[in-house]
Design an enzyme around this catalytic site. Structure first.
Site, PDB file in Angstrom:
ATOM      1  N   HIS A  62      -7.355   6.267 -83.083  1.00 40.19           N
ATOM      2  CA  HIS A  62      -6.876   5.423 -81.989  1.00 40.19           C
ATOM      3  C   HIS A  62      -8.020   5.179 -81.017  1.00 40.19           C
ATOM      4  CE1 HIS A  62      -3.349   3.879 -79.486  1.00 40.19           C
ATOM      5  NE2 HIS A  62      -4.434   3.659 -78.746  1.00 40.19           N
ATOM      6  N   HIS A  64     -10.388   1.882 -78.909  1.00 41.29           N
ATOM      7  CA  HIS A  64     -10.466   0.483 -78.481  1.00 41.29           C
ATOM      8  C   HIS A  64     -11.947   0.184 -78.253  1.00 41.29           C
ATOM      9  CE1 HIS A  64      -6.144  -0.038 -77.972  1.00 41.29           C
ATOM     10  NE2 HIS A  64      -6.109   1.128 -77.355  1.00 41.29           N
ATOM     11  N   LYS A 185      -0.398  -3.603 -84.947  1.00 38.60           N
ATOM     12  CA  LYS A 185      -0.077  -2.804 -83.758  1.00 38.60           C
ATOM     13  C   LYS A 185       0.982  -3.544 -82.952  1.00 38.60           C
ATOM     14  CE  LYS A 185      -0.760   0.173 -80.254  1.00 38.60           C
ATOM     15  NZ  LYS A 185      -2.015   0.105 -79.461  1.00 38.60           N
ATOM     16  N   HIS A 226       2.834   1.598 -80.184  1.00 42.63           N
ATOM     17  CA  HIS A 226       2.658   2.249 -78.893  1.00 42.63           C
ATOM     18  C   HIS A 226       4.050   2.600 -78.373  1.00 42.63           C
ATOM     19  CE1 HIS A 226       1.392   2.463 -74.557  1.00 42.63           C
ATOM     20  NE2 HIS A 226       2.626   2.002 -74.406  1.00 42.63           N
ATOM     21  N   HIS A 246       0.720   7.904 -79.163  1.00 43.54           N
ATOM     22  CA  HIS A 246       1.009   8.639 -77.918  1.00 43.54           C
ATOM     23  C   HIS A 246       2.232   9.552 -78.098  1.00 43.54           C
ATOM     24  CE1 HIS A 246      -1.783   5.662 -76.592  1.00 43.54           C
ATOM     25  NE2 HIS A 246      -0.886   4.690 -76.584  1.00 43.54           N
ATOM     26  N   ASP A 318      -8.028   6.990 -77.558  1.00 52.24           N
ATOM     27  CA  ASP A 318      -7.557   5.901 -76.696  1.00 52.24           C
ATOM     28  C   ASP A 318      -8.386   5.761 -75.421  1.00 52.24           C
ATOM     29  OD1 ASP A 318      -5.859   3.781 -76.026  1.00 52.24           O
ATOM     30  OD2 ASP A 318      -4.481   5.074 -74.926  1.00 52.24           O
TER      31      ASP A 318
END
Length: 404
Positions: A62, A64, A185, A226, A246, A318
């Site tokens: 995970h 970005h 996603k 998410h 999460h 994340d």
């Protein structure tokens, strides 16, 4: 990567068994060719490790890589070339931290993946989803209350795309799959970094989520969602989502659904720690910073509950902007409730299973990509060896030494 390399006198860690084997490992054409005692290889670069530990290259499921700032709403106004340059640097530093494969959870596209694969910049193998699907006012909608015009043109940088209604989400999912997405996603609950939603909200109707899952499955791909609250997590799992990102506020029913659906949990504890410590310094708006407490304390408890029940847990971080440097600190946070071996599996063999790359990454078995991490300590005795890259003697990617 087509490197040839021979590692001698290594302690080879099998993440599945948790056992060490002493011997050599030979890489040929970027793959692990053989493992055993006293291997021979003429005219091949050789490293005598003198008993150093070797384990598979790490996986972060995970990330970005395009999030050059924690102010995600500002990304669409950034130049795509600027964001790409930032992403290349971010990925290079991830490789320095031992991560040889990463799964991007929205923002990265086929251009970055192709550029890395072609060697245009150094970095981990990149599995991308394109943009995350969000309802209007959802976690992927970066507009403030006063912004009326939706602008998520594909030429612009950004993490999400807004789509409402069954037909629209089908078209959006198909479009991301058309561009080569490895997974889809979807934003199934509120989040910290979004300006207009509540963390405890559920997002998308059951019909919309089901349609997205159908499109992913039709393409032999899967959906990552998410989701924070038990209500959001449970809806997503019941509707066929394969991985929950999460999951800080999950409950006992969530655990049962994970097991029944053979689904995966990807906690991201370090991002809340980092956002609380320094998020505002890296662009996180004050309104988002105040949301962090709602999920920070619950994350470890959720991880503990899931781990005790045998849920498949995968390593994720994340992190955003300048906080990417804390990527390895997730090892130390998880070790508060998991054994070192459990945490190592989450970043190797279990991650490979989620990514549908079992036998390709996350293992030292012959045939796998020769992505390796050489350590100067024993991570089973002290997980801090993985939490601090200063203990990394070498990082090997595709049979070539890229660090050390």
């Amino acid at each position: 990567m087509t490197g040839n390399l021979l590692l001698r006198n290594a302690r080879l860690l099998d993440p599945l068994s948790g056992e060490y084997t002493e011997g050599d490992l030979r890489c040929a054409d970027g793959r692990i060719a053989e493992v055993g005692p006293d291997l021979a290889a003429a005219d091949v670069p050789t490293l005598d490790l003198r008993g150093a530990v070797v384990l598979p290259g790490l996986v972060d499921a995970h990330v970005h890589v395009t999030a050059s700032t924690a102010d995600l709403g500002s990304l669409p106004s950034s130049s795509p070339s600027y964001v790409a340059a930032h992403s290349a640097r971010t990925m290079s530093r991830m490789l320095d931290r031992g991560f040889t494969t990463v799964r991007d959870a929205s923002g990265a596209d086929y251009g970055l993946a192709d550029a890395q694969a072609e060697g245009l910049f150094r970095g981990p193998r990149l599995l991308f989803c394109g943009r995350a699907l969000s309802q209007t006012g959802g976690h992927g909608d970066s507009r403030t209350r006063g912004t009326q015009v939706k602008d998520d043109h594909p030429c612009c940088a950004g993490l999400g795309r807004v789509a409402d209604g069954v037909d629209a989400v089908r078209a959006a999912a198909r479009d991301e799959l058309r561009k080569g997405a490895h997974h889809i996603k979807v934003m199934a609950s509120g989040g910290v970094a979004s300006p207009t939603d509540r963390i405890d909200s559920t997002q998308y109707s059951a019909e919309e989520l089901r349609a997205i899952v159908e499109e992913a499955e039709a393409a032999n791909r899967y959906v990552a969602a998410h989701a924070y609250t038990a209500r959001a997590v449970n809806r997503a799992l019941e509707l066929g989502v394969r991985s929950i990102e999460h999951g800080n506020l999950l409950d006992d029913r969530s655990v049962s659904l994970f097991l029944a659906h053979d689904a995966f949990l990807v906690p991201t504890l370090v991002t809340y720690w980092a956002l609380k410590e320094e998020g505002r310094e890296h662009g996180l708006p004050e309104s988002s910073w105040r949301k962090v407490d709602e999920v920070l304390g619950a994350g470890l408890a959720a991880l503990d509950r899931a781990a005790r029940a045998g849920v498949k847990i995968v390593y994720g971080t994340d992190l955003l902007g300048g906080m990417h440097r804390h990527q390895n600190h997730e090892f130390r946070l998880r070790a508060e409730v998991q054994t070192p071996l459990e945490v190592i599996r989450s970043a190797t063999s279990t991650a490979a299973e989620l990514l549908n790359l079992t036998g390709e990454i996350g293992t030292l078995a012959p045939g796998a990509h020769a992505d390796l991490l050489v350590l100067d300590g024993d991570p089973l005795a002290d997980i801090g060896v993985l939490a601090e890259p200063k203990h990394f003697r070498h990082v090997v990617q595709g049979g070539e030494v890229v660090v050390g």
